[in-house]
Write a protein that holds these residues in place. Structure first.
Motif, PDB file in Angstrom:
ATOM      1  N   GLU A 143      40.339  10.242  55.249  1.00 19.72           N
ATOM      2  CA  GLU A 143      40.861   8.957  55.703  1.00 19.72           C
ATOM      3  C   GLU A 143      41.462   8.195  54.525  1.00 19.72           C
ATOM      4  O   GLU A 143      40.786   7.921  53.528  1.00 19.72           O
ATOM      5  N   ALA A 144      42.751   7.862  54.612  1.00 20.45           N
ATOM      6  CA  ALA A 144      43.418   7.110  53.546  1.00 20.45           C
ATOM      7  C   ALA A 144      43.355   5.609  53.782  1.00 20.45           C
ATOM      8  O   ALA A 144      43.570   4.825  52.849  1.00 20.45           O
ATOM      9  N   GLY A 145      43.095   5.184  55.013  1.00 15.75           N
ATOM     10  CA  GLY A 145      43.010   3.763  55.294  1.00 15.75           C
ATOM     11  C   GLY A 145      43.700   3.401  56.591  1.00 15.75           C
ATOM     12  O   GLY A 145      44.377   4.229  57.224  1.00 15.75           O
ATOM     13  N   ASN A 146      43.532   2.158  56.969  1.00 17.78           N
ATOM     14  CA  ASN A 146      44.175   1.618  58.168  1.00 17.78           C
ATOM     15  C   ASN A 146      45.118   0.516  57.720  1.00 17.78           C
ATOM     16  O   ASN A 146      44.707  -0.425  57.032  1.00 17.78           O
ATOM     17  N   PHE A 147      46.374   0.601  58.124  1.00 26.30           N
ATOM     18  CA  PHE A 147      47.418  -0.251  57.566  1.00 26.30           C
ATOM     19  C   PHE A 147      48.177  -0.984  58.672  1.00 26.30           C
ATOM     20  O   PHE A 147      48.264  -0.514  59.811  1.00 26.30           O
ATOM     21  N   THR A 166      49.745  12.245  59.049  1.00 22.21           N
ATOM     22  CA  THR A 166      48.949  13.074  58.139  1.00 22.21           C
ATOM     23  C   THR A 166      49.851  13.706  57.098  1.00 22.21           C
ATOM     24  O   THR A 166      50.950  14.171  57.419  1.00 22.21           O
ATOM     25  N   SER A 167      49.371  13.715  55.859  1.00 21.32           N
ATOM     26  CA  SER A 167      50.140  14.308  54.763  1.00 21.32           C
ATOM     27  C   SER A 167      49.339  15.417  54.090  1.00 21.32           C
ATOM     28  O   SER A 167      48.101  15.469  54.187  1.00 21.32           O
ATOM     29  N   ARG A 168      50.061  16.270  53.389  1.00 25.83           N
ATOM     30  CA  ARG A 168      49.440  17.321  52.567  1.00 25.83           C
ATOM     31  C   ARG A 168      49.859  17.108  51.126  1.00 25.83           C
ATOM     32  O   ARG A 168      51.053  16.958  50.838  1.00 25.83           O
ATOM     33  N   ASN A 169      48.902  17.089  50.216  1.00 28.82           N
ATOM     34  CA  ASN A 169      49.220  16.894  48.810  1.00 28.82           C
ATOM     35  C   ASN A 169      49.964  18.101  48.272  1.00 28.82           C
ATOM     36  O   ASN A 169      49.564  19.248  48.510  1.00 28.82           O
ATOM     37  N   THR A 170      51.057  17.861  47.546  1.00 27.30           N
ATOM     38  CA  THR A 170      51.914  18.956  47.082  1.00 27.30           C
ATOM     39  C   THR A 170      51.361  19.647  45.842  1.00 27.30           C
ATOM     40  O   THR A 170      51.984  20.585  45.345  1.00 27.30           O
ATOM     41  N   MET A 171      50.204  19.215  45.357  1.00 30.38           N
ATOM     42  CA  MET A 171      49.573  19.892  44.225  1.00 30.38           C
ATOM     43  C   MET A 171      48.219  20.497  44.586  1.00 30.38           C
ATOM     44  O   MET A 171      47.837  21.522  44.040  1.00 30.38           O
ATOM     45  N   THR A 172      47.506  19.861  45.503  1.00 29.20           N
ATOM     46  CA  THR A 172      46.145  20.307  45.815  1.00 29.20           C
ATOM     47  C   THR A 172      45.957  20.800  47.238  1.00 29.20           C
ATOM     48  O   THR A 172      44.902  21.351  47.556  1.00 29.20           O
ATOM     49  N   SER A 173      46.903  20.565  48.111  1.00 29.75           N
ATOM     50  CA  SER A 173      46.825  20.899  49.543  1.00 29.75           C
ATOM     51  C   SER A 173      45.803  20.057  50.303  1.00 29.75           C
ATOM     52  O   SER A 173      45.616  20.255  51.507  1.00 29.75           O
ATOM     53  N   ARG A 174      45.135  19.112  49.650  1.00 26.23           N
ATOM     54  CA  ARG A 174      44.239  18.209  50.355  1.00 26.23           C
ATOM     55  C   ARG A 174      45.050  17.410  51.369  1.00 26.23           C
ATOM     56  O   ARG A 174      46.165  16.999  51.110  1.00 26.23           O
ATOM     57  N   GLU A 175      44.480  17.166  52.545  1.00 24.24           N
ATOM     58  CA  GLU A 175      45.176  16.432  53.593  1.00 24.24           C
ATOM     59  C   GLU A 175      44.585  15.036  53.760  1.00 24.24           C
ATOM     60  O   GLU A 175      43.371  14.847  53.632  1.00 24.24           O
ATOM     61  N   GLN A 176      45.470  14.053  54.011  1.00 23.95           N
ATOM     62  CA  GLN A 176      45.058  12.667  54.217  1.00 23.95           C
ATOM     63  C   GLN A 176      45.675  12.140  55.493  1.00 23.95           C
ATOM     64  O   GLN A 176      46.801  12.517  55.844  1.00 23.95           O
ATOM     65  N   ILE A 177      44.960  11.242  56.158  1.00 19.33           N
ATOM     66  CA  ILE A 177      45.463  10.636  57.382  1.00 19.33           C
ATOM     67  C   ILE A 177      45.588   9.127  57.176  1.00 19.33           C
ATOM     68  O   ILE A 177      44.719   8.486  56.587  1.00 19.33           O
ATOM     69  N   TYR A 178      46.705   8.583  57.636  1.00 18.96           N
ATOM     70  CA  TYR A 178      47.027   7.171  57.475  1.00 18.96           C
ATOM     71  C   TYR A 178      47.168   6.569  58.869  1.00 18.96           C
ATOM     72  O   TYR A 178      48.048   6.957  59.635  1.00 18.96           O
ATOM     73  N   ARG A 179      46.312   5.617  59.184  1.00 22.04           N
ATOM     74  CA  ARG A 179      46.349   4.984  60.499  1.00 22.04           C
ATOM     75  C   ARG A 179      47.072   3.644  60.378  1.00 22.04           C
ATOM     76  O   ARG A 179      47.014   2.988  59.338  1.00 22.04           O
TER      77      ARG A 179
END
Length: 747
Positions: A184-188, A304-317
Motif C-alpha cells: 500500500e503506497a497510500g490514499n490520495f 498499481t505500479s512495478r518498480n523498474t529496479m526491484t519488481s516490488r509492486e505498489q498500489i495507489y488509491r
C-alpha cells in the motif's frame, strides 16, 4: 545486491523425478548492484515482460555490470540468459550487441546477443557454483546496444525457464519473492501517472491547492521529453491571454537550455525535482511503472505500479486520477474510449549529438549497418541528430517501441559511419550523446466530452470553457520524401508540414482534459482529446504543462464539491475560470528577452534596395508572409518571419525591381529565437543575380556550413533587375528568415 531471490522447490514443469531440493535462482539484470556503463531500460517492459540492462556505448564497449548472488549449495548449475540479437529484426547480418557472462571469474562459453529476433532464454551451458556468494558480471563486447534481461541458474534436471508472458510473469514473481498483494503506497486525493512537464505541473498545482497528490514516474528523473534523457526543450508560449497566470508552474520547471539536444545538465532534472519535492502534499514515486488499474462501479479506485529496479509492486488509491503517460496507458487499462491511428501518425525521435574530441577519431562500418551509398542523408554537423531524426510513422508506437528505437539508433550509426568513411568528414568528431529513451510525438489519445479538430484550430474557434492558449504552429510530421522514395518504410528523418499560421493563441477547451466514459479520469499531455491535426499545435510541453495547471485546479474543485470532472464543466465552470486568474506561484514571470542583431555594415554601404523590391517565395508555409522578408522589421517574434515550406529544397526567394539596381553587400537574418538565444540559421545558401540570360552566383556569397544568424558580407558590386537567395541546406529542412537586406554601394 538490491535484487535477488532464490527458491528451492520441486519442479512442476517436468514429470521426471528430480532431487528433493532442486534449486532455481533468478537474477534480474536491472537489479545488479553496480550497473557499470549499462543503463536500465524499461520502455518495452509491458511488451517483453521486464526492464533490462542496455549496453548503450555508442560504439565503444561499456564498463561491466556486476553483482553477487547466493547459492544455497555448491554444485553444477545450468545457466540461461534472457536476451535478443536486435539486428535480426531488420534481417541484417551480424550481431552488434554481443556480450559475455562471467560467473566467479569464469567466462561462459557462449557469446550472448548473437541469436534470435525475439526475446528468449539463450542456453549458457553449465557452471560450477560455490555455496554462498558468487560473483556475476555482464561484459559488453561492442558498445552497440547489447541487452540482458535476466539470468537463471538451476540444478533441476530437464528444467528450462518459461518465455511467454502469461506463464513467465507469475513465475518470476514467485522466484523473486514478490508478495502476491502489492504494498500500500497510500490514499490520495489525486493520483498523477507520468512525470513529464504535464504531470509535474498537475501534481504541483493540485498540491498547492491543498490536495494530497501522488506523482508516479517510470524513470529516475522528471521531465519526460524535456529531461536530460530525451532533451526536447520546452516550447509553446506560456502566460498568454486571456489567462496570463497559466504557465506559471511551467516557468518554475523550465531550465532554459540553449540547444536541443545539448549538454544533459542544461535540461534541469535537478530543478524539476526540487520544485516537486518542495511540495509537502506531493508524494513522488520514481522508477515506478504503472501497469494495472482497479475499477469499481465504472470508476478507477487504484493504480498499481512495478518498480523498474526491484519488481516490488505498489498500489495507489485515490479519488481522481490523471493520465499524463503520453500513451494514454491508464485510460486504456481502465477501458476509456480512445483513438489510435496505427497506420499513419507522427513518429518517434532519438536525438543525438556529435562532439569535437580535438583529435582524430575513427568509426568503422559494420556489416549490420545500412548501406548509405544510395540513400539521402545530411552531412553538416548542425543537421545531425535534431528533432527531425524520426521514424516509426507506420509502426505501433507502443508494441513496437523497442524496434522503433533500434531503427533510429541503427540509422544514426549507419549515417555516422558513411560520413566518417565515405565522405571523409568530421575526422575529430565522435557521437558524444544519443538518447536511448525515445521521444514520442503521437500515441493513444483519450476521448473527452469535446474532440478538438484541426478545423477548430484553424478557425480559432472559441468555447465557453476555453482555457489553455496554444501558440505552436499546426505542425504535423511526415517521412522525409527522398528517403521515402529510396527505401519506403525505412525512413529515419521527417519533414514538418504546417497549416496556415494565424499568430495564435488557439484556445483549447477544458472538456478535452477528462474522459467521456471514465467519470474520475483526467488527462493532460499529448493524450488529450484531439484529432491528429490538432495534436500538432497542442503537443509541445509548454502547452501540455498549462494543461496540467488547469487539471490541478479542476481537481481541487472536484474535491471541494465531491463531484466529477464533467460536473466542473456543467456546474462549476465559472469558479474554475476564476481560478485561472489566481496565481499559485511566487516566482515572477520571466522578463521578455529581445535579440538585438548588430548591423556592422552601417556606414560602409548605401541604401537597402531590398525594401523597394517585389519579393516572391515559391510555396511558403504561410501565405503572404514573404512580405516579411523585406519589411524592415527585425523583430525575432515568430509571427514576424517567413518560414520556407518543405518539401523540397532548395528554397528560393526572388527580388525583382522595375529597373536595375546595383548591389554590393547583403545581410541575412535567419533562424529561430527562443529565450534570448537564436539557433538553426540557414546553413548552405548562395546569392545569385540574373544577367539577362541566366542566373549567376555571386562567388563571395556562396556559403556552406553557416552558423551565424546575422550573416553580413560586402562583395564586388553587381547590377541586375533580379536577384535571388537560393537555400540548399537548413536544419530540419526548414528555412526561417526574418529579413534579407541588399545594399547599394556607399555613394
Amino acid at each position: 545486491m538490491k535484487f535477488f531471490k532464490m527458491v528451492a522447490a520441486l519442479s512442476v514443469l517436468s514429470a521426471a523425478i528430480v532431487p528433493a531440493r532442486a534449486t532455481t535462482i533468478l537474477v534480474e539484470a536491472e537489479g545488479f548492484t553496480k550497473t557499470g556503463g549499462w543503463v536500465n531500460d524499461p520502455q518495452a517492459m509491458d511488451v517483453m515482460g521486464s526492464p533490462y540492462l542496455l549496453a548503450h556505448g555508442l560504439g565503444e564497449p561499456v564498463a561491466d555490470a556486476t553483482t553477487t548472488f547466493n547459492a544455497p549449495k555448491a554444485g553444477n548449475y545450468h545457466v540461461w540468459v534472457r536476451t535478443i540479437n536486435w539486428i535480426e529484426r531488420f534481417k541484417a547480418p551480424g550481431a552488434p550487441g554481443k556480450f559475455q557472462v562471467v560467473v566467479g571469474g569464469k567466462t561462459l562459453a557462449p557469446t550472448f546477443g548473437t541469436e534470435g529476433a525475439d526475446w528468449h532464454w539463450h542456453d549458457g551451458g553449465t557452471i560450477a557454483l560455490r555455496q554462498g556468494a558468487n560473483e556475476l558480471a555482464l561484459h559488453d563486447l561492442t558498445g552497440f546496444e547489447g541487452r540482458c534481461d535476466a539470468l537463471v541458474f538451476s540444478d533441476e534436471a530437464n528444467f528450462s525457464p518459461p518465455n511467454d508472458l502469461k506463464t513467465m510473469t507469475p513465475w518470476r514473481k514467485t522466484l523473486l519473492g514478490v508478495p502476491e498483494k502489492p504494498v500500500e503506497a497510500g490514499n490520495f486525493d489525486i493520483v498523477v501517472v507520468g512525470g513529464g512537464v504535464a504531470g509535474c505541473a498537475t501534481a504541483v498545482t493540485a498540491a498547492r491547492l491543498g490536495l494530497k497528490a501522488a506523482l508516479i514516474q517510470d524513470r529516475p528523473v522528471l521531465g519526460g521529453n524535456s529531461s536530460s534523457e530525451i532533451q526536447v526543450w520546452i516550447q509553446g508560449k506560456r502566460r498568454q491571454p486571456p489567462y496570463p497566470i497559466l504557465g506559471e508552474i511551467v516557468d518554475e520547471l523550465y531550465s532554459n537550455p540553449k540547444s536541443s539536444p545539448g549538454k544533459p545538465e542544461l535540461f534541469g532534472d535537478d530543478k524539476k525535482l526540487k520544485v516537486v519535492t518542495a511540495e509537502p502534499n506531493v508524494s513522488l514515486f520514481l522508477n515506478e511503472r504503472a501497469f494495472a488499474v482497479e475499477m469499481t462501479a465504472g470508476k478507477i479506485v487504484s493504480v498499481t505500479s512495478r518498480n523498474t529496479m526491484t519488481s516490488r509492486e505498489q498500489i495507489y488509491r485515490g479519488r481522481q486520477f490523471v493520465d499524463c503517460t503520453g500513451d494514454g496507458t491508464i485510460g486504456y487499462l481502465a477501458g476509456a474510449d480512445f483513438e489510435f491511428n496505427k497506420e499513419r501518425h507522427m513518429g518517434t525521435s532519438n536525438m543525438w549529438m556529435p562532439v569535437d574530441t580535438g583529435k582524430a577519431v575513427s568509426f568503422l562500418k559494420e556489416p549490420w549497418m545500412v548501406d548509405m551509398s544510395k540513400r539521402s542523408y545530411p552531412i553538416h554537423l548542425d543537421q545531425l541528430g535534431k528533432w527531425n531524426w524520426e521514424s516509426g510513422f507506420d509502426k505501433d508506437t507502443i508494441a513496437d517501441v523497442e524496434m522503433i528505437r533500434d531503427h533510429n539508433l541503427r540509422s544514426m550509426y549507419s549515417v555516422w559511419a558513411a560520413i566518417k568513411n565515405d565522405k571523409k568528414l568530421h575526422p575529430n568528431h565522435k557521437i558524444g550523446w544519443a538518447a536511448y529513451v525515445s521521444g514520442k510525438r503521437e500515441s493513444r489519445r483519450l476521448l473527452g466530452d469535446y474532440y478538438l479538430t484541426g478545423d477548430d484550430v484553424t478557425k480559432r474557434n472559441l468555447f465557453p470553457d476555453s482555457c489553455v492558449s496554444c501558440t505552436w504552429d499546426i505542425d504535423v510530421h511526415y517521412p522525409e520524401p527522398k528517403q521515402a522514395s529510396e527505401a519506403p518504410g525505412q525512413e529515419f528523418m521527417s519533414i514538418a508540414k504546417f497549416g496556415k499560421y494565424l499568430g495564435g493563441p488557439y484556445p483549447i477547451p477544458y472538456r478535452c482534459f477528462y474522459s467521456r466514459n471514465i467519470p474520475n479520469l483526467f488527462m493532460a499531455g499529448r493524450d488529450i482529446s484531439v484529432d491528429g491535426i490538432a495534436l500538432g499545435p497542442v503537443r509541445v510541453q509548454g502547452t501540455t504543462g498549462m494543461m496540467g495547471e488547469v487539471v490541478g485546479r479542476a481537481a481541487s474543485l472536484c474535491k471541494k464539491y465531491d463531484c466529477t470532472p464533467r460536473e466542473i464543466y456543467t456546474k462549476h465552470l465559472d469558479e474554475l475560470i476564476a481560478m485561472f486568474n489566481q496565481p499559485l506561484s511566487k516566482v515572477p514571470p520571466p522578463a521578455p528577452v529581445v535579440v538585438n542583431f548588430k548591423n556592422t555594415l552601417l556606414g560602409q554601404v548605401g541604401d537597402n534596395v531590398a525594401l523597394k523590391a517585389k519579393v516572391s517565395a515559391p510555396e511558403p508555409m504561410v501565405a503572404g508572409t514573404e512580405k516579411m522578408i523585406n519589411d524592415g522589421d527585425f523583430s525575432t517574434d515568430t509571427s514576424k518571419r517567413w518560414v520556407g515550406k518543405t518539401p523540397p529544397l532548395p528554397h528560393l526567394i526572388e527580388f525583382t525591381w522595375d529597373k536595375p539596381q546595383t548591389v554590393g553587400a547583403a545581410r541575412i537574418l535567419t533562424g529561430w529565437a527562443h529565450d534570448g538565444e537564436v539557433t538553426d540559421p540557414i546553413s548552405d545558401f548562395v546569392l545569385q543575380y540574373h544577367d539577362g540570360k541566366e542566373w549567376k552566383d555571386i562567388p563571395a556569397a556562396k556559403v556552406e556550413g553557416n552558423e551565424n544568424p546575422n550573416w553580413l558580407l560586402k562583395f564586388a558590386p553587381v547590377t541586375s533587375s533580379k536577384m535571388r537567395l537560393v537555400i540548399t541546406a537548413t536544419p530540419g529542412s526548414i528555412s526561417r528568415l526574418w529579413e534579407v537586406e541588399l545594399y547599394a554601394p556607399k555613394p
